[in-house]
Design a protein around this motif. Structure first.
Motif, PDB file in Angstrom:
ATOM      1  N   GLN A 194       0.790  -1.252   0.398  1.00 47.13           N
ATOM      2  CA  GLN A 194      -0.150   0.122   0.554  1.00 47.13           C
ATOM      3  C   GLN A 194       1.199   1.236   0.064  1.00 47.13           C
ATOM      4  O   GLN A 194       0.495   2.391  -0.373  1.00 47.13           O
ATOM      5  N   ASP A 195       1.640   1.044   0.285  1.00 44.37           N
ATOM      6  CA  ASP A 195       2.985   2.373   0.240  1.00 44.37           C
ATOM      7  C   ASP A 195       3.668   2.239  -0.716  1.00 44.37           C
ATOM      8  O   ASP A 195       4.274   2.232  -1.459  1.00 44.37           O
ATOM      9  N   THR A 196       3.645   3.838  -1.131  1.00 41.86           N
ATOM     10  CA  THR A 196       4.552   4.477  -2.338  1.00 41.86           C
ATOM     11  C   THR A 196       5.401   5.333  -1.982  1.00 41.86           C
ATOM     12  O   THR A 196       5.222   6.606  -1.113  1.00 41.86           O
ATOM     13  N   ILE A 197       6.834   6.017  -2.105  1.00 39.13           N
ATOM     14  CA  ILE A 197       7.768   6.808  -1.674  1.00 39.13           C
ATOM     15  C   ILE A 197       8.251   7.300  -2.912  1.00 39.13           C
ATOM     16  O   ILE A 197       8.909   6.407  -3.858  1.00 39.13           O
ATOM     17  N   ALA A 238      18.888  -0.634  -1.130  1.00 35.80           N
ATOM     18  CA  ALA A 238      18.262  -1.512  -2.018  1.00 35.80           C
ATOM     19  C   ALA A 238      17.044  -2.395  -1.709  1.00 35.80           C
ATOM     20  O   ALA A 238      17.129  -2.724   0.137  1.00 35.80           O
ATOM     21  N   PHE A 239      16.314  -2.691  -3.243  1.00 32.41           N
ATOM     22  CA  PHE A 239      15.073  -3.289  -2.721  1.00 32.41           C
ATOM     23  C   PHE A 239      15.305  -4.479  -3.859  1.00 32.41           C
ATOM     24  O   PHE A 239      15.308  -4.032  -4.935  1.00 32.41           O
ATOM     25  N   ARG A 240      14.438  -5.538  -3.636  1.00 35.88           N
ATOM     26  CA  ARG A 240      14.479  -6.481  -4.466  1.00 35.88           C
ATOM     27  C   ARG A 240      12.844  -6.853  -4.709  1.00 35.88           C
ATOM     28  O   ARG A 240      12.692  -7.258  -6.039  1.00 35.88           O
ATOM     29  N   ASP A 241      12.258  -6.296  -3.506  1.00 37.17           N
ATOM     30  CA  ASP A 241      10.729  -6.582  -4.528  1.00 37.17           C
ATOM     31  C   ASP A 241       9.773  -4.599  -4.638  1.00 37.17           C
ATOM     32  O   ASP A 241      10.220  -3.907  -4.241  1.00 37.17           O
ATOM     33  N   GLY A 242       8.357  -5.108  -5.527  1.00 37.67           N
ATOM     34  CA  GLY A 242       7.761  -4.263  -5.360  1.00 37.67           C
ATOM     35  C   GLY A 242       7.749  -3.932  -6.766  1.00 37.67           C
ATOM     36  O   GLY A 242       8.189  -4.184  -7.605  1.00 37.67           O
ATOM     37  N   GLU A 243       8.206  -2.611  -6.812  1.00 42.24           N
ATOM     38  CA  GLU A 243       6.830  -1.816  -8.384  1.00 42.24           C
ATOM     39  C   GLU A 243       7.739  -0.455  -8.036  1.00 42.24           C
ATOM     40  O   GLU A 243       8.145   0.031  -7.567  1.00 42.24           O
TER      41      GLU A 243
END
Ligand code: BTN
Length: 249
Positions: free
Chosen positions: A210-213, A236-241
């Motif tokens: 639900q979060d957007t940054i 670093a982020f592996r998941d999400g879009e």
């Protein structure tokens, strides 16, 4: 990779058909291609527009030998798709993290990798790839602003030959994918993934649940994770879009 390509005129989704085959002991390298899909699946529960008309809709069955092969499937797949498109059509596309194929700032295709962990020893991955090659006449309004095909509207004939020619692109993708995946060329694939990325340096919205940054993309690291500057913090982020906020910076 020994391949077993099965071709259908229309399916609900090549992913669903391949998953069924996988549960019935199909081998790694089994590939399902359909010339159209009634319920093409995209990432994050979205649908994938899949009309008949010479586009590629394929799913490839993978039974990774170890964690390393599993971890790099999406990175290798994206690189293989970009390189196969260049080989088959002479067109340079890019990768929008995590797995969209981009041409001129728009989406020409997408990749979805779904692991089915119903018993560790029989874990398999369904790798689904959809590429818009010839633009069908009825692209829905809601996806039109971000939609592009590799060869454009004028190339569309809707003929049987055009459908069948998509198999050549599928074969090139599988051949290039196998070189990295079976040859253990993970670092090489990650370097190529970074080179083909169209998001480094861009202002984006990072969406996770639900979060957007808001963030700036600093890099893609050696594992294919996206490195974001979220206002002074680099992580670093592996998941999400991500959604690109400003197209040209
Ligand atoms: C995305 O962009 O969200 C991923 C799209 C993946 C679409 C392909 S088309 C072939 C395979 N079968 C499906 O139902 N989906 C994938």
């Amino acid at each position: 990779m020994e391949t077993d390509i099965r071709i259908f005129d229309t399916l609900e989704s090549t992913n669903i058909t391949l998953e069924h085959l996988a549960r019935n002991d199909a081998k790694e390298g089994t590939c399902v291609i359909a010339f159209s899909q009634n319920a093409g699946q995209g990432r994050s529960g979205r649908s994938f527009f899949s009309p008949e008309g010479g586009n590629l809709y394929m799913s490839l069955l993978l039974r990774p030998k170890d964690d390393k092969q599993t971890e790099y499937i999406t990175v290798i797949a994206a690189v293989a798709v970009v390189e196969a498109i260049e080989e088959c059509f002479g067109i340079k596309t890019g990768i929008k993290w995590v797995n969209d194929v981009f041409l001129d700032g728009k989406k020409a295709g997408g990749i979805i990798a779904k692991a089915n962990d119903y018993g560790k020893s029989s874990m398999f991955v369904v790798l689904g790839i959809g590429i818009n090659i010839h633009e069908a006449p009825d692209v829905p309004e809601d996806i039109r602003p971000n939609y592009i095909s590799l060869l454009g509207k004028a190339s569309y004939s809707g003929s049987r030959e055009q459908n069948e020619s998509t198999v050549d692109l599928a074969k090139a993708i599988i051949r290039i994918f196998s070189r990295y995946y079976e040859g253990g060329l993970f670092t090489e694939a990650a370097l190529k993934y970074r080179r083909y990325s169209v998001v480094i340096g861009k202002k984006v919205e990072y969406i996770f649940g639900q979060d957007t940054i808001e963030a700036i993309v600093c890099d893609i690291d050696d594992t294919g994770a996206i490195v974001l500057d979220t206002g002074g913090k680099i992580k670093a982020f592996r998941d999400g879009e991500i959604r690109i906020v400003v197209k040209d910076m």
